[in-house]
Design an enzyme around this catalytic site. Structure first.
Site, PDB file in Angstrom:
ATOM      1  N   ARG A 123       0.851  -1.150  -0.085  1.00 38.07           N
ATOM      2  CA  ARG A 123       0.035  -0.048  -0.010  1.00 38.07           C
ATOM      3  C   ARG A 123       0.873   1.235   0.110  1.00 38.07           C
ATOM      4  NH1 ARG A 123      -5.339  -1.194   3.566  1.00 38.07           N
ATOM      5  NH2 ARG A 123      -4.905  -3.299   4.303  1.00 38.07           N
ATOM      6  N   ASP A 247      -2.545 -16.334  -1.473  1.00 44.47           N
ATOM      7  CA  ASP A 247      -2.865 -15.737  -2.713  1.00 44.47           C
ATOM      8  C   ASP A 247      -1.850 -15.087  -3.671  1.00 44.47           C
ATOM      9  OD1 ASP A 247      -2.804 -13.794  -0.724  1.00 44.47           O
ATOM     10  OD2 ASP A 247      -4.823 -13.169  -0.986  1.00 44.47           O
TER      11      ASP A 247
HETATM   12  C1  DMJ Z   1      -5.627  -5.884  -0.716  1.00 46.40           C
HETATM   13  O1  DMJ Z   1      -5.091  -5.302   0.314  1.00 46.40           O
HETATM   14  C2  DMJ Z   1      -4.825  -6.485  -1.581  1.00 46.40           C
HETATM   15  O2  DMJ Z   1      -5.707  -6.979  -2.870  1.00 46.40           O
HETATM   16  C3  DMJ Z   1      -4.199  -7.828  -1.005  1.00 46.40           C
HETATM   17  O3  DMJ Z   1      -3.250  -8.523  -2.046  1.00 46.40           O
HETATM   18  C4  DMJ Z   1      -5.324  -8.858  -0.415  1.00 46.40           C
HETATM   19  N1  DMJ Z   1      -6.168  -8.099   0.283  1.00 46.40           N
HETATM   20  C5  DMJ Z   1      -6.550  -6.625   0.145  1.00 46.40           C
HETATM   21  C6  DMJ Z   1      -7.966  -6.737  -0.411  1.00 46.40           C
HETATM   22  O4  DMJ Z   1      -8.907  -7.411  -0.244  1.00 46.40           O
END
Ligand code: DMJ
Length: 460
Positions: A123, A247
Site C-alpha cells: 500500500r 494468494d
Molecule cells: C488488498 O490489500 C490486496 O488486494 C491484497 O493482496 C489482498 N487483500 C486486500 C483486499 O482484499
C-alpha cells in the site's frame, strides 16, 4: 444485358444493407461509449465522495469511519488512505484532492513506529512508486526510497520478519495467528515493488532480497506452496490454497515475469499454475472455481485467480469461467453484493458462508482483466451491476462508503469502515473497466496487488 442489370441491382442492395449495418453498428457503439462514460463519471463521483469525506472528517488518519465520521489509525498514523489514493486521484483527474495529497507527502508523511512489512509494502511503497511512475514528482521517489530502506531492515535472514519497529531496531515479529511462522503471501508479495525500486535507483540491494526468496520457491516447485514458512529452516506447513495467506505469492510470480521479462520467474509461475489447475480447479454444474483443499469454499480474496490465469494466457478460458463464477457471487444475493466467503455446491448453487462485504476488489479486478482480454460487453454489464449495488448499499448518506453485513438480505446493515483498498483498488478497477484500453495500457504497466501501476522495465 438483363442479367447484368440484375447483378448490378443485387450489388447495389448489398452495398446499402452493409452501409445500414455499419451505421447501426457505429450508433450502437456510440451509445455504448456514452453509457460507459456516464458510469465512469458516477464511479469518479464515488471516489470524490470517499476522499472528500475522509478529508473533511479524518484527514491524515489511516482509514475512515464514515458512520461515526472520524479517523482510525490502523497503520500507526501514516496517512494510509492518502498514500493509497494518490494514483487514483491523479488518473481520475481529481486535481484539488490530488494536490492536497501531494502536500501531505511533502510536509507530513512519516514512516516510523510499528510496521507490518507486507501491508506497508503493497500500500505505502506501492502507492508512492505508482505516484512517481505516473507523475514523475521526485518527492514520491525520495519517500519511496526511505520506505524501502526501512523495509529492508526486516531481513535478518532470507525470510523477512512480518513486523518491525523503527523505535526498537532489530526487533522482529511474526503474526501470532501463524504460530510465530512467516506467511507465504507476505514474503511472496514484495517482488514488484522491490525490483522496481532497484531498477529506478540502480541499486540491487532490494532485488537481491527477492532473488533469495525466489530461490526458496524454486526448492519447493514440485508441490503447491503452503500457507506458513519457518524463517529459520525455510520449512513449509499449513493449507495449500490460493486464498488468504498464499494468494498474491502466485499472482506476483506471473506479474514479476511480465514486469521484468525474467523467463526463470515465468517458468516458476508455470509450474505452480499447472498444479493449481490440476489439483484445485473444479467445475460444478458449469461453475468453475479454485477450491479450498478440504472444502468447496471460495473466498472473495481468492477471486483474483481469474485475472491471474487471464494474465498468464495459457488458461485464459478457465480464467474467464472462474471470473464468471466470482461475478455470480454478486448476482446470487438479494442485495447484489457478494459474501466474503461462499460454498459452491455440487449442483452449482452458491451458498453464503460469511455474510459480510469488506469493500473488497478481487472480483472487479478479474472482471477488469476479462474485459481487457475479450471486450465482451457482458463484463461491463457485470461491473455496472456490481457498482450500482455498492453505490446503493455501501454509500453513507453523509459521504463515503462502508463495509456492510447481511448482504444476503435485500438491505444489508452498514458497518463503519472505509477500507483504504476501496479507493486504491475497487474504485480504480471499476473505473478502468469503463475507460478505453490506452488508459493504463497493459502493454506498458503491471498493476501491483493493491492496483498500483508500475512501468514494465523495457518501457522505462
Ligand atoms: C488488498 O490489500 C490486496 O488486494 C491484497 O493482496 C489482498 N487483500 C486486500 C483486499 O482484499
Amino acid at each position: 444485358m438483363h442479367l447484368e442489370l440484375k447483378e448490378l441491382e443485387k450489388k447495389h442492395d448489398e452495398f446499402h444493407k452493409e452501409e445500414q449495418q455499419n451505421v447501426l453498428e457505429s450508433s450502437h457503439e456510440k451509445i455504448e461509449t456514452e453509457k460507459s462514460l456516464n458510469i465512469a463519471n458516477e464511479i469518479r463521483d464515488g471516489m470524490k465522495s470517499a476522499f472528500q469525506s475522509y478529508m473533511r472528517d479524518a484527514w491524515k488518519a489511516d482509514e475512515y469511519k464514515p458512520i461515526s465520521r472520524r479517523g482510525e489509525n490502523s497503520f500507526g498514523g501514516k496517512g494510509l488512505t492518502i498514500i493509497d489514493s494518490l494514483d487514483t486521484l491523479w488518473l481520475m483527474d481529481l486535481k484539488d484532492e490530488y494536490n492536497k495529497a501531494l502536500d501531505f507527502v511533502k510536509t507530513d508523511f512519516k514512516f516510523e513506529g510499528r510496521i507490518n512489512v507486507f501491508e506497508n509494502n503493497i500500500r505505502v511503497l506501492g502507492g508512492l512508486l505508482s505516484a512517481y511512475t505516473l507523475t514523475k514528482e521526485q518527492i514520491f521517489l525520495d519517500k519511496a526510497i526511505h520506505v524501502g530502506e526501512v523495509l529492508l531492515t526486516a531481513f535478518n535472514s532470507n525470510v523477512p520478519c512480518a513486523v518491525i519497529n523503527t523505535h526498537n531496531p532489530g526487533w522482529c515479529g511474526f503474526q501470532s495467528w501463524a504460530g510465530g511462522k512467516a506467511i507465504n503471501s507476505e514474503i511472496g508479495t514484495l517482488s514488484l515493488e522491490f525490483n522496481t525500486l532497484s531498477k529506478l535507483t540502480n541499486d540491487p540491494k532490494w532485488s537481491d532480497k527477492i532473488t533469495n526468496i525466489h530461490k526458496i520457491w524454486s526448492r519447493h516447485q514440485n508441490e503447491l506452496l503452503s500457507m506458513y514458512i519457518n524463517a529459520n529452516n525455510e520449512q513449509m506447513s499449513g493449507p495449500k490454497t490460493i486464498g488468504g495467506g498464499i494468494d498474491s505469492t502466485y499472482e506476483y510470480l506471473i506479474k514479476n515475469n511480465i514486469l521484468t521479462g525474467d523467463p526463470l520467474i515465468g517458468s516458476l509461475y508455470r509450474k505452480f499454475e499447472e498444479k493449481i489447475i490440476d489439483r484445485l480447479l473444479v467445475t460444478y454444474n458449469s461453475r468453475t472455481f479454485v477450491k479450498d483443499t478440504q472444502t468447496n469454499y471460495l473466498e472473495h480474496l481468492g477471486c483474483f485467480g481469474g485475472g491471474m490465469f487471464i494474465l498468464g494466457k495459457k488458461y485464459l478460458q478457465k480464467g474467464l469461467e472462474f471470473t464468471e463464477t466470482c461475478a455470480e457471487m454478486y448476482t446470487s444475493t438479494q442485495s447484489g453484493i457478494a459474501c466474503d466467503k461462499v460454498e459452491i455446491q455440487h449442483d452449482g448453487n452458491i451458498r453464503c458462508v460469511n455474510d459480510i462485504y469488506l469493500l473488497r476488489p478481487e472480483v472487479v479486478e478479474s472482471i477488469f482483466y476479462a474485459w481487457r482480454a475479450t471486450h465482451d460487453q457482458k463484463w461491463r454489464n457485470y461491473a455496472e451491476k456490481i457498482w450500482k449495488a455498492i453505490d446503493k448499499h455501501c454509500k453513507v448518506s453523509s459521504g463515503g462508503y462502508t463495509d456492510v453485513q447481511y448482504v444476503t438480505r435485500p438491505t444489508p446493515k452498514q458497518l463503519d469502515k472505509q477500507e483504504s483498498w476501496f479507493l486504491a483498488e475497487t474504485l480504480k478497477y471499476l473505473w478502468l473497466i469503463f475507460q478505453p484500453d490506452d488508459v493504463l495500457s497493459l502493454q506498458d504497466y503491471v498493476l501491483n496487488t493493491e492496483c498500483h501501476p508500475l512501468k514494465k522495465f523495457h518501457k522505462l
